[in-house]
Scaffold this motif. Structure first.
Motif, PDB file in Angstrom:
ATOM      1  N   LYS A  99       0.834  -1.209   0.000  1.00  0.00           N
ATOM      2  CA  LYS A  99       0.000   0.000   0.000  1.00  0.00           C
ATOM      3  C   LYS A  99       0.869   1.260   0.000  1.00  0.00           C
ATOM      4  O   LYS A  99       0.599   2.232  -0.724  1.00  0.00           O
ATOM      5  CB  LYS A  99      -0.902  -0.001   1.241  1.00  0.00           C
ATOM      6  N   VAL A 100       1.915   1.272   0.814  1.00  0.00           N
ATOM      7  CA  VAL A 100       2.791   2.441   0.886  1.00  0.00           C
ATOM      8  C   VAL A 100       3.578   2.599  -0.410  1.00  0.00           C
ATOM      9  O   VAL A 100       3.744   3.713  -0.924  1.00  0.00           O
ATOM     10  CB  VAL A 100       3.746   2.315   2.093  1.00  0.00           C
ATOM     11  N   VAL A 101       4.058   1.486  -0.969  1.00  0.00           N
ATOM     12  CA  VAL A 101       4.826   1.540  -2.213  1.00  0.00           C
ATOM     13  C   VAL A 101       4.001   2.152  -3.339  1.00  0.00           C
ATOM     14  O   VAL A 101       4.502   2.963  -4.134  1.00  0.00           O
ATOM     15  CB  VAL A 101       5.323   0.135  -2.603  1.00  0.00           C
ATOM     16  N   LYS A 102       2.736   1.788  -3.421  1.00  0.00           N
ATOM     17  CA  LYS A 102       1.868   2.332  -4.474  1.00  0.00           C
ATOM     18  C   LYS A 102       1.740   3.852  -4.363  1.00  0.00           C
ATOM     19  O   LYS A 102       1.716   4.570  -5.371  1.00  0.00           O
ATOM     20  CB  LYS A 102       0.492   1.678  -4.417  1.00  0.00           C
ATOM     21  N   ARG A 103       1.655   4.352  -3.146  1.00  0.00           N
ATOM     22  CA  ARG A 103       1.559   5.803  -2.960  1.00  0.00           C
ATOM     23  C   ARG A 103       2.882   6.489  -3.286  1.00  0.00           C
ATOM     24  O   ARG A 103       2.903   7.590  -3.837  1.00  0.00           O
ATOM     25  CB  ARG A 103       1.114   6.106  -1.534  1.00  0.00           C
ATOM     26  N   LEU A 104       3.986   5.832  -2.978  1.00  0.00           N
ATOM     27  CA  LEU A 104       5.281   6.407  -3.323  1.00  0.00           C
ATOM     28  C   LEU A 104       5.499   6.417  -4.822  1.00  0.00           C
ATOM     29  O   LEU A 104       6.143   7.331  -5.361  1.00  0.00           O
ATOM     30  CB  LEU A 104       6.394   5.610  -2.635  1.00  0.00           C
ATOM     31  N   GLN A 105       4.981   5.422  -5.525  1.00  0.00           N
ATOM     32  CA  GLN A 105       5.086   5.405  -6.979  1.00  0.00           C
ATOM     33  C   GLN A 105       4.360   6.581  -7.624  1.00  0.00           C
ATOM     34  O   GLN A 105       4.744   7.051  -8.686  1.00  0.00           O
ATOM     35  CB  GLN A 105       4.524   4.098  -7.538  1.00  0.00           C
ATOM     36  N   LYS A 106       3.313   7.033  -6.940  1.00  0.00           N
ATOM     37  CA  LYS A 106       2.557   8.188  -7.436  1.00  0.00           C
ATOM     38  C   LYS A 106       3.117   9.495  -6.896  1.00  0.00           C
ATOM     39  O   LYS A 106       2.503  10.546  -7.030  1.00  0.00           O
ATOM     40  CB  LYS A 106       1.090   8.052  -7.039  1.00  0.00           C
ATOM     41  N   ALA A 178       9.208  -0.064   3.012  1.00  0.00           N
ATOM     42  CA  ALA A 178       8.589   0.431   1.779  1.00  0.00           C
ATOM     43  C   ALA A 178       9.433   1.532   1.151  1.00  0.00           C
ATOM     44  O   ALA A 178       9.458   1.677  -0.081  1.00  0.00           O
ATOM     45  CB  ALA A 178       7.180   0.943   2.068  1.00  0.00           C
ATOM     46  N   TYR A 179      10.144   2.294   1.986  1.00  0.00           N
ATOM     47  CA  TYR A 179      11.088   3.301   1.493  1.00  0.00           C
ATOM     48  C   TYR A 179      12.436   2.681   1.129  1.00  0.00           C
ATOM     49  O   TYR A 179      13.377   3.396   0.796  1.00  0.00           O
ATOM     50  CB  TYR A 179      11.306   4.379   2.564  1.00  0.00           C
ATOM     51  N   ARG A 180      12.514   1.359   1.235  1.00  0.00           N
ATOM     52  CA  ARG A 180      13.722   0.593   0.929  1.00  0.00           C
ATOM     53  C   ARG A 180      14.854   0.895   1.887  1.00  0.00           C
ATOM     54  O   ARG A 180      16.031   0.957   1.503  1.00  0.00           O
ATOM     55  CB  ARG A 180      14.150   0.790  -0.525  1.00  0.00           C
ATOM     56  N   HIS A 181      14.514   1.082   3.143  1.00  0.00           N
ATOM     57  CA  HIS A 181      15.496   1.158   4.216  1.00  0.00           C
ATOM     58  C   HIS A 181      15.476  -0.188   4.937  1.00  0.00           C
ATOM     59  O   HIS A 181      14.450  -0.593   5.484  1.00  0.00           O
ATOM     60  CB  HIS A 181      15.149   2.281   5.195  1.00  0.00           C
ATOM     61  N   PHE A 182      16.607  -0.862   4.944  1.00  0.00           N
ATOM     62  CA  PHE A 182      16.666  -2.180   5.555  1.00  0.00           C
ATOM     63  C   PHE A 182      17.709  -2.278   6.673  1.00  0.00           C
ATOM     64  O   PHE A 182      17.539  -3.049   7.607  1.00  0.00           O
ATOM     65  CB  PHE A 182      16.975  -3.243   4.489  1.00  0.00           C
ATOM     66  N   ALA A 183      18.792  -1.515   6.570  1.00  0.00           N
ATOM     67  CA  ALA A 183      19.890  -1.647   7.527  1.00  0.00           C
ATOM     68  C   ALA A 183      19.471  -1.227   8.933  1.00  0.00           C
ATOM     69  O   ALA A 183      19.658  -1.972   9.899  1.00  0.00           O
ATOM     70  CB  ALA A 183      21.096  -0.836   7.054  1.00  0.00           C
ATOM     71  N   VAL A 184      18.912  -0.023   9.055  1.00  0.00           N
ATOM     72  CA  VAL A 184      18.524   0.470  10.382  1.00  0.00           C
ATOM     73  C   VAL A 184      17.425  -0.398  11.008  1.00  0.00           C
ATOM     74  O   VAL A 184      17.524  -0.761  12.193  1.00  0.00           O
ATOM     75  CB  VAL A 184      18.091   1.950  10.311  1.00  0.00           C
ATOM     76  N   ASP A 244      -9.227   8.778  10.033  1.00  0.00           N
ATOM     77  CA  ASP A 244      -9.158   7.931   8.838  1.00  0.00           C
ATOM     78  C   ASP A 244     -10.268   8.343   7.877  1.00  0.00           C
ATOM     79  O   ASP A 244     -11.150   7.556   7.528  1.00  0.00           O
ATOM     80  CB  ASP A 244      -9.288   6.456   9.247  1.00  0.00           C
ATOM     81  N   ALA A 245     -10.206   9.618   7.443  1.00  0.00           N
ATOM     82  CA  ALA A 245     -11.271  10.159   6.603  1.00  0.00           C
ATOM     83  C   ALA A 245     -11.391   9.410   5.279  1.00  0.00           C
ATOM     84  O   ALA A 245     -12.490   9.222   4.750  1.00  0.00           O
ATOM     85  CB  ALA A 245     -11.013  11.646   6.342  1.00  0.00           C
ATOM     86  N   SER A 246     -10.261   8.951   4.724  1.00  0.00           N
ATOM     87  CA  SER A 246     -10.287   8.272   3.430  1.00  0.00           C
ATOM     88  C   SER A 246     -10.636   6.793   3.546  1.00  0.00           C
ATOM     89  O   SER A 246     -10.917   6.140   2.530  1.00  0.00           O
ATOM     90  CB  SER A 246      -8.924   8.420   2.743  1.00  0.00           C
ATOM     91  N   GLY A 247     -10.592   6.255   4.749  1.00  0.00           N
ATOM     92  CA  GLY A 247     -10.901   4.839   4.942  1.00  0.00           C
ATOM     93  C   GLY A 247      -9.760   3.904   4.595  1.00  0.00           C
ATOM     94  O   GLY A 247      -9.920   2.682   4.639  1.00  0.00           O
ATOM     95  N   GLU A 248      -8.569   4.452   4.266  1.00  0.00           N
ATOM     96  CA  GLU A 248      -7.453   3.607   3.839  1.00  0.00           C
ATOM     97  C   GLU A 248      -6.892   2.767   4.989  1.00  0.00           C
ATOM     98  O   GLU A 248      -6.451   1.629   4.784  1.00  0.00           O
ATOM     99  CB  GLU A 248      -6.354   4.467   3.213  1.00  0.00           C
ATOM    100  N   ILE A 249      -6.929   3.325   6.205  1.00  0.00           N
ATOM    101  CA  ILE A 249      -6.412   2.574   7.360  1.00  0.00           C
ATOM    102  C   ILE A 249      -7.334   1.393   7.661  1.00  0.00           C
ATOM    103  O   ILE A 249      -6.875   0.280   7.943  1.00  0.00           O
ATOM    104  CB  ILE A 249      -6.279   3.494   8.587  1.00  0.00           C
ATOM    105  N   LYS A 250      -8.632   1.632   7.573  1.00  0.00           N
ATOM    106  CA  LYS A 250      -9.598   0.542   7.769  1.00  0.00           C
ATOM    107  C   LYS A 250      -9.389  -0.559   6.731  1.00  0.00           C
ATOM    108  O   LYS A 250      -9.482  -1.758   7.044  1.00  0.00           O
ATOM    109  CB  LYS A 250     -11.027   1.083   7.673  1.00  0.00           C
ATOM    110  N   THR A 251      -9.065  -0.157   5.498  1.00  0.00           N
ATOM    111  CA  THR A 251      -8.809  -1.137   4.440  1.00  0.00           C
ATOM    112  C   THR A 251      -7.613  -2.011   4.782  1.00  0.00           C
ATOM    113  O   THR A 251      -7.634  -3.232   4.567  1.00  0.00           O
ATOM    114  CB  THR A 251      -8.565  -0.423   3.099  1.00  0.00           C
ATOM    115  N   VAL A 252      -6.557  -1.394   5.318  1.00  0.00           N
ATOM    116  CA  VAL A 252      -5.361  -2.150   5.696  1.00  0.00           C
ATOM    117  C   VAL A 252      -5.700  -3.211   6.739  1.00  0.00           C
ATOM    118  O   VAL A 252      -5.306  -4.382   6.611  1.00  0.00           O
ATOM    119  CB  VAL A 252      -4.258  -1.205   6.224  1.00  0.00           C
ATOM    120  N   PHE A 253      -6.450  -2.823   7.772  1.00  0.00           N
ATOM    121  CA  PHE A 253      -6.773  -3.777   8.835  1.00  0.00           C
ATOM    122  C   PHE A 253      -7.784  -4.822   8.361  1.00  0.00           C
ATOM    123  O   PHE A 253      -7.788  -5.945   8.863  1.00  0.00           O
ATOM    124  CB  PHE A 253      -7.270  -3.037  10.073  1.00  0.00           C
TER     125      PHE A 253
END
Length: 321
Positions: A99-106, A178-184, A244-253
């Motif tokens: 979900k986060v990756v899709k938003r970053l792509q946009k 999702a931001y491609r941070h893996f080391a930390v 969660d006005a857009s309902g996206e958080i509810k969708t995740v859960f």
């Protein structure tokens, strides 16, 4: 009628603009592949270091607390880790990262960070409530049993702050992956192992089992704290957000439910094995023995399978249409 061809060219330009989507990737396919393997190698090194500390921690546990303390600690740790697998780094990561990756792509970092922040807040609240209820039930149950059981149940009950903190860490790690941070994010188990080793040494010096619980909670706190600088760098606010006005958080859960149900089969089996070990086998130490054997089995999976899946998930999500 068209004038100088302008009206014919404008729709074409608009169509081209609609077809092209901004992306966060600036690498060629070869560079992407090279970056993936570098990330896997880096994660492998961090995981190996964490596992070395984990072996040292397990040796100290077997040396200093083998018996009812280790049985109680492993059982309490298993219950809290059940929440982590279902609502932290396990199922939540599989749902949140795409979900986060899709938003970053946009190129919509604001929406991506809002989603991470909202999911992290709800994860902390939900797991906090459930963990508090379970811990309260364990504590109340300690008044209705005899022998060493009351001490075990009360020891398990006071571990409840670990669960919400470790699940919050899992949600933030998913966002950073999702931001491609893996080391930390890979530092977090190292921090926990270091805290538990310190707690075991203090327990040996003081003779107080409470030091181990305190070390566990402090370790969970620092697992979250070590992620804050990178979150701030990416613009991920650490302030709670419930809207969660857009309902996206509810969708995740909502999407989380079937994934968590699938993972729960394995995790509940582990918990059931350890409960059976402590109730059906006379004496102390059965749970600790089972735990140490499971650690050996889990080593190759952690070193190879989980690391590869962690690195590939954001890339596969970016390729999915």
């Amino acid at each position: 009628m068209p004038q100088n061809g302008s009206t014919d060219e404008a729709p074409a330009a608009q169509q081209g603009a609609e077809i092209r989507e901004p992306t966060t990737s600036f690498f060629t396919a070869e560079e992407e592949n090279s970056s993936s393997w570098r990330s896997v190698a880096g994660l492998w090194i961090m995981t190996m270091f964490s596992r070395v500390l984990g072996v040292l921690r397990d040796i100290l546990m077997a040396r200093f607390i083998f018996g009812w303390i280790m049985d109680a600690f492993v059982l309490g740790f298993t219950i809290q880790n059940l929440f982590r697998r279902l609502l932290g780094e396990g199922a939540l990561q599989a749902v949140l990262v795409p979900k986060v990756v899709k938003r970053l792509q946009k190129a919509d970092r604001v929406a991506a960070n809002r989603l991470i922040r909202g999911v992290a807040t709800r994860t902390l609240v939900y797991t906090g409530i459930v963990s508090l209820v379970v811990s309260g039930a364990l504590y109340v149950s300690s008044f209705f049993v005899s022998g060493a059981a009351p001490l075990k149940l009360r020891f398990m009950a006071v571990m409840f702050p670990y669960g919400p903190l470790i699940c919050l860490s899992g949600a933030l790690v998913a966002g950073l992956n999702a931001y491609r941070h893996f080391a930390v994010p890979a530092l977090t188990p190292i921090v926990m192992n270091a805290a538990l080793i310190t707690g075991l040494v203090l327990l040996w010096a003081t003779g107080s089992p409470v030091t181990l619980v305190v070390a566990l909670v402090i370790g969970a706190f620092f697992e979250v704290a070590v992620l804050f600088p990178l979150c701030r760098r990416e613009g991920i606010s650490i302030r709670p957000a419930w809207n969660d006005a857009s309902g996206e958080i509810k969708t995740v859960f909502t999407m989380l439910v079937p994934v968590a149900a699938a993972i729960a089969v394995f995790q509940v089996n582990i918990l059931a094995d350890r409960v059976i070990a402590t109730t059906m086998i006379p004496g102390d130490g059965a749970v600790g023995t089972l735990y140490l054997a499971f650690r050996l089995i889990h080593l190759p999976l952690a070193l190879f399978g989980i690391n590869l899946a962690t690195v590939l998930l954001p890339r596969l999500a970016a390729l999915h249409e």
